[in-house]
Scaffold this motif. Structure first.
Motif, PDB file in Angstrom:
ATOM      1  N   ARG A  35      -1.826   6.010  -2.627  1.00 30.72           N
ATOM      2  CA  ARG A  35      -3.143   5.354  -2.482  1.00 30.72           C
ATOM      3  C   ARG A  35      -3.583   5.725  -0.774  1.00 30.72           C
ATOM      4  N   PRO A  36      -2.709   5.529   0.123  1.00 32.43           N
ATOM      5  CA  PRO A  36      -3.056   5.643   1.589  1.00 32.43           C
ATOM      6  C   PRO A  36      -3.130   7.225   1.797  1.00 32.43           C
ATOM      7  N   SER A  37      -3.837   7.979   1.123  1.00 33.44           N
ATOM      8  CA  SER A  37      -3.966   9.514   1.116  1.00 33.44           C
ATOM      9  C   SER A  37      -4.284  10.006   2.755  1.00 33.44           C
ATOM     10  N   GLY A  38      -4.053  11.309   2.677  1.00 29.24           N
ATOM     11  CA  GLY A  38      -4.356  11.974   3.961  1.00 29.24           C
ATOM     12  C   GLY A  38      -3.026  12.150   4.824  1.00 29.24           C
ATOM     13  N   PRO A  39      -2.978  13.061   5.639  1.00 26.74           N
ATOM     14  CA  PRO A  39      -2.052  13.388   6.577  1.00 26.74           C
ATOM     15  C   PRO A  39      -1.955  12.113   7.452  1.00 26.74           C
ATOM     16  N   SER A  40      -0.676  12.160   8.022  1.00 26.92           N
ATOM     17  CA  SER A  40      -0.713  10.966   9.071  1.00 26.92           C
ATOM     18  C   SER A  40      -1.553  11.058  10.316  1.00 26.92           C
ATOM     19  N   ARG A  56      -4.730   9.622   9.498  1.00 24.24           N
ATOM     20  CA  ARG A  56      -4.658   8.037   9.212  1.00 24.24           C
ATOM     21  C   ARG A  56      -4.508   7.234  10.786  1.00 24.24           C
ATOM     22  N   GLU A 102       0.956  -1.130  -0.090  1.00 28.38           N
ATOM     23  CA  GLU A 102       0.123  -0.028   0.237  1.00 28.38           C
ATOM     24  C   GLU A 102       0.929   1.285   0.042  1.00 28.38           C
TER      25      GLU A 102
END
Lengths: 239, 59
Positions: A205-210, A213, A201
């Motif tokens: 694809r694993p979008s967005g800030p940490s 998430r 991954e």
């Protein structure tokens, strides 16, 4: 050119394919079906079902290739179904299915090879690109090498899954040992799956800030922290 | 690597350690502790993969 390609794709080895289905099947039948069915205590029905299973296997293997579906029905479904009927009948007659455990183990191996024999394999001397259904175009280039995260996650998962199998052998109590092996297998598969996902991954694809998430996993993380806190309490109070 | 990536790998390592600890203590005949570590391992592994999909698991 096309004719040459077609002639190359049509190269087949029916003799080899038939042999790889027939011989393991007959071996599996002889060691695990015929052996108990022709015991002295076995009933006539058991023997008839066993012979019918063998006939179904032979018919399925040698069935004309124009109607392969019926051949598979006979060679797989009828053969396995009649073998099951034989075993059920033999058990009803009070005959031990595996009087010789070693023979039964080799018979199980025969069943496995029989199952592989019915699979579809690319025949020798055939080239996949010569298939008339192939989609023409430039070969797809690989996406490049995997990153550091992928390497770490993969080796971590692999080493972890293997360590579970080794640790399961430390359990000596018989019932717990079965549980340990089951847990080792399930946990190993789960860890391998999770490690693969963590490895592959990749951004974007694993979008967005940490922060987002980590917030998304807050429920599970909270449960994990509670479990760890309870464990620490247990360690403090219990001793 | 971003922070979430590091956390997911740390959680993966933690899950592997917890599962290994669970199996180890099962061999020591400490069943309740083994169950505890297996639960911790399952939670850590679940958390490590959840971090990969922040938007409700949509792909």
């Amino acid at each position: 050119m096309m004719e040459q390609a077609a002639s190359r794709t049509s190269v087949s080895v029916p003799g080899f394919a038939r042999g790889s289905r027939l011989f393991p099947g007959v071996y599996a039948w002889a060691t695990t079906v015929a052996s108990p069915a022709f015991a002295r205590e076995a009933s006539t029905f058991s023997r008839v079902a066993a012979v019918a299973a063998l006939l179904a296997l032979g018919a399925g293997v040698f069935w004309p290739t124009r109607a392969p579906r019926l051949g598979r029905v006979l060679g797989i479904h009828a053969f396995v179904g009649l073998s099951l009927a034989t075993w059920a009948s033999v058990l009803h007659d009070g005959v031990d299915l595996a009087a010789e455990p070693l023979v039964a183990a080799f018979g199980a191996l025969g069943w496995m090879i029989y199952a592989f024999g019915w699979g579809e394999l690319r025949g020798p001397l055939t080239v996949p690109e010569d298939d008339p259904h192939v989609i023409p175009g430039a070969p797809l280039a690989s996406r490049g090498t995997l990153g550091r995260r992928a390497t770490i996650a993969f080796w971590l998962g692999l080493a972890g899954a293997l360590s579970f199998v080794v640790l399961a052998f430390r359990v000596t109590r018989p019932t717990h040992a079965i549980l340990a092996h089951a847990v080792a297998l399930a946990a190993g598969l789960w860890v391998l799956g999770a490690a693969t996902r963590v490895a592959l991954e990749r951004a974007p694809r694993p979008s967005g800030p940490s922060a987002d998430r980590i917030a998304a996993g807050s429920g599970t993380l909270s449960a994990l922290l509670i479990a760890l806190g309870l464990g620490a309490l247990w360690l403090l109070i219990g001793r | 690597m971003r922070l979430a990536d590091v956390v997911s790998i740390v959680l993966l390592a933690g899950a592997i350690g917890a599962f290994a600890a669970g199996l180890y203590v099962l061999g020591e005949q400490r069943d309740v502790l083994a169950l505890y570590w297996l639960v911790v391992g399952a939670l850590a592994l679940r958390a490590s993969t959840i971090l990969l999909r922040p938007r409700g698991g949509s792909r």
